[in-house]
Design an enzyme around this catalytic site. Structure first.
Site, PDB file in Angstrom:
ATOM      1  N   GLU A  93     -46.180  46.059 -70.723  1.00 53.45           N
ATOM      2  CA  GLU A  93     -45.985  46.882 -71.913  1.00 53.45           C
ATOM      3  C   GLU A  93     -47.317  46.981 -72.666  1.00 53.45           C
ATOM      4  O   GLU A  93     -47.912  45.955 -73.005  1.00 53.45           O
ATOM      5  CB  GLU A  93     -44.913  46.281 -72.823  1.00 53.45           C
ATOM      6  CG  GLU A  93     -43.512  46.362 -72.253  1.00 53.45           C
ATOM      7  CD  GLU A  93     -42.488  45.686 -73.127  1.00 53.45           C
ATOM      8  OE1 GLU A  93     -41.369  46.215 -73.254  1.00 53.45           O
ATOM      9  OE2 GLU A  93     -42.779  44.599 -73.686  1.00 53.45           O
ATOM     10  N   SER A 106     -44.711  38.625 -76.638  1.00 53.17           N
ATOM     11  CA  SER A 106     -43.516  39.281 -76.107  1.00 53.17           C
ATOM     12  C   SER A 106     -42.669  39.903 -77.202  1.00 53.17           C
ATOM     13  O   SER A 106     -41.771  40.697 -76.906  1.00 53.17           O
ATOM     14  CB  SER A 106     -42.675  38.270 -75.321  1.00 53.17           C
ATOM     15  OG  SER A 106     -42.252  37.217 -76.163  1.00 53.17           O
ATOM     16  N   HIS A 138     -48.456  43.178 -72.807  1.00 53.70           N
ATOM     17  CA  HIS A 138     -47.400  42.201 -72.536  1.00 53.70           C
ATOM     18  C   HIS A 138     -47.059  42.172 -71.051  1.00 53.70           C
ATOM     19  O   HIS A 138     -46.405  43.085 -70.531  1.00 53.70           O
ATOM     20  CB  HIS A 138     -46.153  42.540 -73.379  1.00 53.70           C
ATOM     21  CG  HIS A 138     -45.017  41.627 -73.127  1.00 53.70           C
ATOM     22  ND1 HIS A 138     -43.688  42.017 -73.181  1.00 53.70           N
ATOM     23  CD2 HIS A 138     -44.994  40.300 -72.796  1.00 53.70           C
ATOM     24  CE1 HIS A 138     -42.921  40.990 -72.899  1.00 53.70           C
ATOM     25  NE2 HIS A 138     -43.679  39.944 -72.656  1.00 53.70           N
ATOM     26  N   ASN A 183     -37.722  43.333 -74.115  1.00 53.16           N
ATOM     27  CA  ASN A 183     -37.037  42.226 -74.790  1.00 53.16           C
ATOM     28  C   ASN A 183     -35.952  42.717 -75.739  1.00 53.16           C
ATOM     29  O   ASN A 183     -34.988  41.999 -76.013  1.00 53.16           O
ATOM     30  CB  ASN A 183     -38.046  41.354 -75.537  1.00 53.16           C
ATOM     31  CG  ASN A 183     -38.566  40.245 -74.638  1.00 53.16           C
ATOM     32  OD1 ASN A 183     -37.806  39.659 -73.875  1.00 53.16           O
ATOM     33  ND2 ASN A 183     -39.860  39.978 -74.703  1.00 53.16           N
TER      34      ASN A 183
END
Length: 287
Positions: free
Chosen positions: A154, A121, A142, A192
């Site tokens: 992702e 992540s 991800h 994130n």
């Protein structure tokens, strides 16, 4: 040339690995799920089967399709069996050393054409791929928790990741019923990085005594129209996972104060209050 993907290897049978496996078999792929412990694999298999059965009971998938999907999962404690997979997706804990050691082993046992993907992540795909002979075949894939419900994936391109690897992983995400978004290998990627201020500022507001956990979550849901408040979401993700990601993004931006972790989150982690999975985080959970 596009790779025909028939068998997906998944390394790690925890929450993320199990979720990825479930989605893959429901979309018609065969999966080889690896873990170091047979007990962990059996727990994962039971959980996947239970979730697929519930979908069938609710009429969301035909019962025959549910049985077929469950039969597409195979498990192993022998990593060398990953050599038969066209793509291997790593979903082990967010520790750079562990991931690099794993990728070295996969590099040794898998043929050169096998694509190696990390579900990290926030760790650098470039750094993970730096330990293999052919880093152009290493990319990020991800997924988000819970994998069966979250549509976004992702697709992360490291410095040495080839365009062909990115295209193959993007196509795989689509074939798994997901919505891929391509991004460069930057700290926290897209989601994130955007999410850090959401968690960090909520923790600062809590620490300053401005509002309680419950108040902050309620305001963000009612006024901000977020589906979950920042503390509910941390409990779902896992406070240890969330804290580790914040540390990684903070380090990746060379100590930029916007991403500085909060000590209270660290204290909860040290106390073993990790969120839903431990029965207690910012909230208490029964059963």
């Amino acid at each position: 040339m596009q790779v025909e993907i028939r068998l997906i290897g998944i390394v790690g049978s925890g929450t993320m690995g199990s979720g990825i496996a479930q989605v893959a078999v429901q979309q018609g792929f065969h999966v080889l799920l690896y873990d170091v412990r047979q007990e962990a694999l059996q727990t994962s298999l039971a959980g996947i089967a239970a979730r697929i059965d519930r979908l069938a009971e609710k009429g969301k998938i035909p019962k025959e399709a549910a049985e077929t999907a469950k039969n597409r999962i195979h498990v192993t404690t022998d990593l060398e069996q990953m050599a038969s997979c066209q793509v291997v997706i790593e979903a082990v804990p967010e520790t750079l050393d562990m991931k690099q050691q794993l990728f070295q082993r996969l590099d040794d046992c898998c043929p050169p054409e096998t694509i190696l993907a990390s579900n990290t992540s926030s760790l650098s795909i470039t750094q993970i791929g730096s330990v293999v002979e052919r880093p152009e075949r290493v990319g990020g894939m991800h997924f988000f928790n819970p994998v069966p419900l979250m549509p976004l994936v992702e697709i992360v391109q490291g410095i040495q990741t080839s365009d062909a690897t990115v295209e193959t992983l993007s196509r795989l995400a689509v074939d798994m019923g997901k919505h891929p978004v391509k991004c460069k290998d930057t700290p926290g990627f897209i989601v994130n990085r955007v999410a850090r201020p959401y968690y960090n500022e909520a923790l600062r507001i809590l620490g300053d005594g401005v509002a309680s956990v419950e108040q902050i979550d309620r305001i963000m849901k009612q006024a901000g129209k977020f589906p979950m408040g920042p503390f509910e979401l941390q409990d779902l993700i896992g406070i240890d996972v969330n804290f580790s990601t914040t540390q990684s993004v903070f380090a990746g931006f060379f100590g930029d104060s916007r991403f500085r972790p909060h000590f209270y989150q660290q204290r909860l982690m040290q106390a073993g209050q990790l969120g839903r999975k431990s029965g207690r985080g910012y909230y208490r959970y029964e059963g």
